[in-house]
Scaffold this motif. Structure first.
Motif, PDB file in Angstrom:
ATOM      1  N   GLU A 110       0.816  -1.216   0.000  1.00  0.00           N
ATOM      2  CA  GLU A 110       0.000   0.000   0.000  1.00  0.00           C
ATOM      3  C   GLU A 110       0.851   1.268   0.000  1.00  0.00           C
ATOM      4  OE1 GLU A 110      -4.109  -1.686   1.991  1.00  0.00           O
ATOM      5  OE2 GLU A 110      -2.818  -0.404   3.210  1.00  0.00           O
ATOM      6  N   LEU A 111       1.999   1.242   0.662  1.00  0.00           N
ATOM      7  CA  LEU A 111       2.884   2.408   0.640  1.00  0.00           C
ATOM      8  C   LEU A 111       3.477   2.629  -0.743  1.00  0.00           C
ATOM      9  CD1 LEU A 111       4.911   2.087   3.973  1.00  0.00           C
ATOM     10  CD2 LEU A 111       2.853   3.425   3.526  1.00  0.00           C
ATOM     11  N   LEU A 112       3.825   1.543  -1.416  1.00  0.00           N
ATOM     12  CA  LEU A 112       4.446   1.658  -2.737  1.00  0.00           C
ATOM     13  C   LEU A 112       3.458   2.084  -3.823  1.00  0.00           C
ATOM     14  CD1 LEU A 112       6.648  -1.561  -2.555  1.00  0.00           C
ATOM     15  CD2 LEU A 112       7.511   0.795  -2.672  1.00  0.00           C
ATOM     16  N   THR A 113       2.163   1.830  -3.595  1.00  0.00           N
ATOM     17  CA  THR A 113       1.152   2.112  -4.622  1.00  0.00           C
ATOM     18  C   THR A 113       0.157   3.193  -4.226  1.00  0.00           C
ATOM     19  OG1 THR A 113      -0.367   0.426  -3.771  1.00  0.00           O
ATOM     20  CG2 THR A 113       1.276  -0.287  -5.409  1.00  0.00           C
ATOM     21  N   ALA A 114       0.045   3.478  -2.917  1.00  0.00           N
ATOM     22  CA  ALA A 114      -0.983   4.398  -2.394  1.00  0.00           C
ATOM     23  C   ALA A 114      -2.384   3.894  -2.738  1.00  0.00           C
ATOM     24  CB  ALA A 114      -0.783   5.814  -2.916  1.00  0.00           C
ATOM     25  N   ARG A 115      -2.523   2.573  -2.836  1.00  0.00           N
ATOM     26  CA  ARG A 115      -3.825   1.952  -3.103  1.00  0.00           C
ATOM     27  C   ARG A 115      -4.111   0.892  -2.045  1.00  0.00           C
ATOM     28  NH1 ARG A 115      -2.515   0.516  -9.424  1.00  0.00           N
ATOM     29  NH2 ARG A 115      -2.338   2.661 -10.207  1.00  0.00           N
ATOM     30  N   ARG A 116      -5.404   0.708  -1.727  1.00  0.00           N
ATOM     31  CA  ARG A 116      -5.764  -0.335  -0.790  1.00  0.00           C
ATOM     32  C   ARG A 116      -5.477  -1.706  -1.398  1.00  0.00           C
ATOM     33  NH1 ARG A 116      -9.046   0.823   3.578  1.00  0.00           N
ATOM     34  NH2 ARG A 116      -8.524  -1.338   4.101  1.00  0.00           N
ATOM     35  N   TYR A 117      -4.937  -2.596  -0.584  1.00  0.00           N
ATOM     36  CA  TYR A 117      -4.597  -3.945  -1.051  1.00  0.00           C
ATOM     37  C   TYR A 117      -5.852  -4.753  -1.340  1.00  0.00           C
ATOM     38  CZ  TYR A 117      -2.222  -8.474  -1.196  1.00  0.00           C
ATOM     39  OH  TYR A 117      -1.737  -9.702  -1.588  1.00  0.00           O
ATOM     40  N   GLY A 118      -6.863  -4.584  -0.509  1.00  0.00           N
ATOM     41  CA  GLY A 118      -8.109  -5.331  -0.713  1.00  0.00           C
ATOM     42  C   GLY A 118      -8.343  -6.345   0.384  1.00  0.00           C
ATOM     43  N   PRO A 119      -9.533  -6.925   0.440  1.00  0.00           N
ATOM     44  CA  PRO A 119      -9.877  -7.874   1.509  1.00  0.00           C
ATOM     45  C   PRO A 119      -9.066  -9.154   1.436  1.00  0.00           C
ATOM     46  CG  PRO A 119     -11.554  -7.898  -0.198  1.00  0.00           C
ATOM     47  CD  PRO A 119     -10.640  -6.745  -0.521  1.00  0.00           C
ATOM     48  N   THR A 120      -8.891  -9.772   2.594  1.00  0.00           N
ATOM     49  CA  THR A 120      -8.194 -11.054   2.658  1.00  0.00           C
ATOM     50  C   THR A 120      -8.993 -12.113   1.922  1.00  0.00           C
ATOM     51  OG1 THR A 120      -7.373 -10.428   4.840  1.00  0.00           O
ATOM     52  CG2 THR A 120      -7.177 -12.754   4.223  1.00  0.00           C
ATOM     53  N   GLU A 121      -8.338 -12.828   1.037  1.00  0.00           N
ATOM     54  CA  GLU A 121      -9.018 -13.895   0.299  1.00  0.00           C
ATOM     55  C   GLU A 121      -9.139 -15.148   1.164  1.00  0.00           C
ATOM     56  OE1 GLU A 121     -10.584 -13.589  -2.352  1.00  0.00           O
ATOM     57  OE2 GLU A 121      -9.818 -11.782  -3.298  1.00  0.00           O
ATOM     58  N   VAL A 122     -10.139 -15.969   0.851  1.00  0.00           N
ATOM     59  CA  VAL A 122     -10.456 -17.101   1.731  1.00  0.00           C
ATOM     60  C   VAL A 122     -10.093 -18.454   1.135  1.00  0.00           C
ATOM     61  CG1 VAL A 122     -12.259 -15.822   2.924  1.00  0.00           C
ATOM     62  CG2 VAL A 122     -12.842 -17.145   0.876  1.00  0.00           C
ATOM     63  N   THR A 123      -9.490 -18.480  -0.058  1.00  0.00           N
ATOM     64  CA  THR A 123      -8.998 -19.732  -0.638  1.00  0.00           C
ATOM     65  C   THR A 123      -7.592 -19.487  -1.180  1.00  0.00           C
ATOM     66  OG1 THR A 123      -9.777 -19.340  -2.898  1.00  0.00           O
ATOM     67  CG2 THR A 123     -11.352 -20.349  -1.340  1.00  0.00           C
ATOM     68  N   PRO A 124      -6.741 -20.510  -1.200  1.00  0.00           N
ATOM     69  CA  PRO A 124      -5.391 -20.323  -1.747  1.00  0.00           C
ATOM     70  C   PRO A 124      -5.410 -19.868  -3.204  1.00  0.00           C
ATOM     71  CG  PRO A 124      -5.547 -22.401  -0.548  1.00  0.00           C
ATOM     72  CD  PRO A 124      -6.947 -21.862  -0.669  1.00  0.00           C
ATOM     73  N   GLU A 125      -6.376 -20.349  -3.967  1.00  0.00           N
ATOM     74  CA  GLU A 125      -6.441 -20.008  -5.397  1.00  0.00           C
ATOM     75  C   GLU A 125      -6.743 -18.517  -5.587  1.00  0.00           C
ATOM     76  OE1 GLU A 125      -6.928 -24.150  -4.581  1.00  0.00           O
ATOM     77  OE2 GLU A 125      -8.222 -22.466  -3.958  1.00  0.00           O
ATOM     78  N   HIS A 126      -7.757 -18.025  -4.864  1.00  0.00           N
ATOM     79  CA  HIS A 126      -8.089 -16.606  -4.982  1.00  0.00           C
ATOM     80  C   HIS A 126      -6.959 -15.724  -4.450  1.00  0.00           C
ATOM     81  CE1 HIS A 126     -12.447 -17.914  -5.265  1.00  0.00           C
ATOM     82  NE2 HIS A 126     -12.327 -17.063  -6.268  1.00  0.00           N
TER      83      HIS A 126
END
Length: 356
Positions: free
Chosen positions: A211-227
């Motif tokens: 987030e510091l490098l992009t100034a964008r939110r990373y997003g919610p934690t995904e709930v499967t390894p694939e996602h």
């Protein structure tokens, strides 16, 4: 000689606010003409009588009383003022990383590596520091996020708000239960199912770094390894457009690994960032955090103060200390901390939050 009960706190401004408390800028007046500027973290009136919240504030103070690291806010005591529990701590004049990302935009690579390296070192020391019983505290912060990290104009980095931290020491009051604490988007996958470990703080630190490098939110934690693999490929793979070296991308992928055991320790992160830092040089995007902060932080602080004023019911009052105890904490960040009583419900929440 005047005792601690003679100390007074002259409240001059509110400088931070969270769901449970307000942080005030104050001047401490003690015996013999002693005086110094401090920050005072005070429970909000409506939260002051809530046992769970008051207990965690007191535990936060006791925990931080044991930690000594330049990147961890220093605590001077746990007290009662105006009928509420409060923590006396050093005043950190700076800007939190959340405000920096919103106001400044993407930070240069060099300062980011310096910031994350400092926090990594602080997490390592906090985990391995011996408590009052002589055994390691095994402290987990559990709420690493941009709003809980400040940078001063001198380039100092400070980790704040240990209000939901876990540590092993006999004097703590709060019970370790199935209730989960943390902030959406910074929870490691295993934390959604009730598993806490030092690797969870490393994951959160990886999210902060992106987030510091992009100034964008990373997003919610995904709930499967694939996602989650798709998310990491998108967020970390996209850093090439921000001029981030491939070696940094590789470390980030490890910090954001699905399996907790696959992530590097905080100490390893600190060492690898130091090595990467040497390869960047000390000019352009590789300039040190101190040089960047001296130039940018004062102006950012003025802009943010004018745009985001904080209010508190104690401003303008001088408060007598009612009770003194051992301990101390750190300012509350301004993003809400979640209390997840049902890990499955948290998983459902994250699924619903995933962008389509």
């Amino acid at each position: 000689m005047s005792g601690p009960h003679h100390r007074r706190y002259e409240i001059t401004a509110a400088i931070g606010e969270g769901g449970f408390g307000t942080v005030y800028l104050a001047r401490l007046h003690g015996g013999g003409g002693f005086s110094k500027q401090i920050a005072l973290k005070v429970l909000k009136p409506e939260k002051a009588e809530t046992d769970e919240i008051a207990t965690r504030l007191r535990d936060e103070a006791r925990i931080l009383g044991h930690i000594r690291h330049r990147a961890v806010v220093h605590v001077d005591g746990l007290v009662r003022v105006a009928g509420r529990w409060a923590v006396v701590m050093e005043y950190i004049e700076g800007v939190d990383l959340r405000a920096i990302a919103r106001t400044y935009g993407p930070m240069p690579v060099g300062p980011v590596l310096d910031v994350i390296g400092e926090i990594s070192g602080a997490l390592h020391v906090a985990y391995h520091t011996s408590g009052p019983e002589g055994r390691p505290l095994r402290l987990l912060h559990r709420d690493i996020k941009p709003a809980n990290i400040k940078v001063t104009s001198a380039g100092e980095v400070k980790v704040l708000d240990f209000g939901v931290a876990r540590a092993d020491f006999d004097a703590r009051e709060a019970e370790t239960r199935a209730v989960r604490f943390g902030s959406a988007g910074y929870l490691a996958p295993e934390r959604l199912t009730g598993t806490d470990s030092a690797a969870g703080d490393v994951y959160a630190l990886g999210v902060v770094m992106v987030e510091l490098l992009t100034a964008r939110r990373y997003g919610p934690t995904e709930v499967t390894p694939e996602h989650q693999a798709v998310q990491v490929d998108d967020r970390v793979g996209g850093l090439v457009t921000f001029g981030v070296p491939p070696e940094v991308n590789g470390l980030l992928r490890e910090m954001l690994a699905w399996e907790a055991a696959a992530r590097p320790s905080s100490r390893e992160v600190e060492k690898r960032l130091a090595a990467l830092r040497q390869g960047l040089g000390r000019s352009g995007p590789g300039e040190p955090i101190r040089d960047w902060a001296e130039r940018e932080i004062p102006a950012l602080a003025r802009r943010i103060a004018a745009r985001e004023p904080v209010t508190g019911d104690l401003v303008g009052r001088t408060l007598e200390e009612e009770l003194s105890a051992v301990g101390g904490p750190a300012p509350i960040g301004n993003e809400p901390t979640m209390v997840l009583a049902d890990p499955h419900a948290a998983t459902v929440l994250q699924r619903r939050s995933r962008p389509h």
